[in-house]
Design a protein around this motif. Structure first.
Motif, mmCIF file in Angstrom:
data_model
loop_
_atom_site.group_PDB
_atom_site.id
_atom_site.type_symbol
_atom_site.label_atom_id
_atom_site.label_comp_id
_atom_site.label_asym_id
_atom_site.label_seq_id
_atom_site.Cartn_x
_atom_site.Cartn_y
_atom_site.Cartn_z
ATOM 1 N N TYR A 184 1.061 -1.115 -0.007
ATOM 2 C CA TYR A 184 -0.131 -0.056 0.056
ATOM 3 C C TYR A 184 0.860 1.233 -0.059
ATOM 4 C CZ TYR A 184 -4.682 -1.837 0.658
ATOM 5 O OH TYR A 184 -6.005 -2.440 0.534
ATOM 6 N N ARG A 185 1.810 1.282 0.694
ATOM 7 C CA ARG A 185 2.774 2.318 0.902
ATOM 8 C C ARG A 185 3.531 2.675 -0.633
ATOM 9 N NH1 ARG A 185 6.926 1.193 5.099
ATOM 10 N NH2 ARG A 185 7.759 3.239 4.286
ATOM 11 N N ILE A 186 3.799 1.573 -1.168
ATOM 12 C CA ILE A 186 4.525 1.894 -2.646
ATOM 13 C C ILE A 186 3.510 2.332 -3.512
ATOM 14 C CG2 ILE A 186 5.625 0.615 -4.493
ATOM 15 C CD1 ILE A 186 6.991 -1.283 -2.379
ATOM 16 N N LEU A 187 2.365 1.656 -3.614
ATOM 17 C CA LEU A 187 1.012 2.094 -4.609
ATOM 18 C C LEU A 187 0.786 3.430 -4.243
ATOM 19 C CD1 LEU A 187 -1.227 1.725 -6.363
ATOM 20 C CD2 LEU A 187 -2.518 0.541 -4.621
ATOM 21 N N ALA A 188 0.769 3.987 -2.952
ATOM 22 C CA ALA A 188 0.384 5.156 -2.517
ATOM 23 C C ALA A 188 1.166 6.212 -3.185
ATOM 24 C CB ALA A 188 0.174 5.461 -1.323
ATOM 25 N N TYR A 189 2.741 5.921 -2.874
ATOM 26 C CA TYR A 189 3.804 6.844 -3.525
ATOM 27 C C TYR A 189 3.567 6.788 -5.137
ATOM 28 C CZ TYR A 189 8.246 7.887 -4.615
ATOM 29 O OH TYR A 189 9.633 8.849 -5.281
ATOM 30 N N LEU A 190 3.233 5.943 -5.588
ATOM 31 C CA LEU A 190 3.250 5.731 -7.304
ATOM 32 C C LEU A 190 1.848 6.827 -7.557
ATOM 33 C CD1 LEU A 190 4.029 2.206 -8.190
ATOM 34 C CD2 LEU A 190 5.418 3.940 -7.934
ATOM 35 N N SER A 219 13.500 1.896 -8.523
ATOM 36 C CA SER A 219 13.369 1.112 -7.368
ATOM 37 C C SER A 219 14.178 1.806 -6.262
ATOM 38 C CB SER A 219 13.733 -0.330 -7.258
ATOM 39 O OG SER A 219 12.949 -1.064 -8.181
ATOM 40 N N ARG A 220 15.405 2.304 -6.603
ATOM 41 C CA ARG A 220 16.303 3.037 -5.609
ATOM 42 C C ARG A 220 15.951 4.215 -4.947
ATOM 43 N NH1 ARG A 220 19.323 6.774 -7.329
ATOM 44 N NH2 ARG A 220 19.741 5.331 -9.579
ATOM 45 N N LEU A 235 12.653 1.867 2.680
ATOM 46 C CA LEU A 235 12.838 0.630 2.338
ATOM 47 C C LEU A 235 14.006 0.223 1.568
ATOM 48 C CD1 LEU A 235 9.110 0.184 0.685
ATOM 49 C CD2 LEU A 235 9.897 -0.519 3.095
ATOM 50 N N THR A 236 14.273 -0.955 1.098
ATOM 51 C CA THR A 236 15.563 -1.340 0.396
ATOM 52 C C THR A 236 15.111 -1.303 -0.934
ATOM 53 O OG1 THR A 236 14.999 -3.583 0.513
ATOM 54 C CG2 THR A 236 16.816 -2.630 2.278
ATOM 55 N N GLY A 289 11.359 -3.929 -5.389
ATOM 56 C CA GLY A 289 10.931 -4.820 -6.483
ATOM 57 C C GLY A 289 10.330 -5.955 -6.443
ATOM 58 N N THR A 290 10.284 -6.564 -5.120
ATOM 59 C CA THR A 290 9.779 -7.848 -4.813
ATOM 60 C C THR A 290 8.376 -7.455 -4.482
ATOM 61 O OG1 THR A 290 10.130 -7.786 -2.451
ATOM 62 C CG2 THR A 290 11.781 -9.135 -3.939
ATOM 63 N N ASN A 291 7.841 -6.329 -4.174
ATOM 64 C CA ASN A 291 6.494 -6.149 -4.060
ATOM 65 C C ASN A 291 5.697 -5.555 -5.015
ATOM 66 O OD1 ASN A 291 5.678 -6.505 -1.127
ATOM 67 N ND2 ASN A 291 7.879 -5.735 -0.703
ATOM 68 N N ILE A 292 6.551 -5.122 -6.181
ATOM 69 C CA ILE A 292 5.847 -4.352 -7.225
ATOM 70 C C ILE A 292 4.806 -5.530 -7.974
ATOM 71 C CG2 ILE A 292 6.129 -3.651 -9.468
ATOM 72 C CD1 ILE A 292 6.744 -1.167 -7.939
ATOM 73 N N PRO A 293 5.380 -6.651 -8.162
ATOM 74 C CA PRO A 293 4.555 -7.624 -8.693
ATOM 75 C C PRO A 293 3.189 -7.693 -8.148
ATOM 76 C CG PRO A 293 6.498 -8.393 -8.642
ATOM 77 C CD PRO A 293 6.580 -7.160 -7.944
#
Length: 84
Positions: free
Chosen positions: A21-27, A39-40, A48-49, A54-58
């Motif tokens: 959710y955090r990654i999705l909200a960021y995007l 990703s960096r 995050l690292t 990269g492992t959560n985007i899929p």
């Protein structure tokens, strides 16, 4: 927890993890039409690292999020093309 799907076989956004959710909200917050993200850079902004990103985007790609996410390049860090 596995990815749950709706009746069409597409995973639903409500089944994403907190990190996803955090990654999705960021995007979503950084994409108006189309944007490219490393990703960096996502990782640095979210604490995050790059590997975690990269492992959560899929899972985000499979969820019904109204975003199109495509792996775009691999230079110094994986680049993602995101289309709203």
């Amino acid at each position: 927890m596995g990815i749950q799907t709706n009746h069409t076989g597409i995973s639903t956004e409500k089944n994403l993890t907190e990190k996803q959710y955090r990654i999705l909200a960021y995007l979503r917050n950084h994409t108006t039409d189309q944007a490219y993200f490393k990703s960096r850079c996502i990782a640095n902004d979210l604490g995050l690292t790059p590997k975690e990103v990269g492992t959560n985007i899929p899972a985000i790609q499979q969820a019904d999020t109204k975003l199109e996410i495509e792996k775009w390049g691999y230079s110094s860090s994986t680049t993602w093309m995101v289309t709203a």
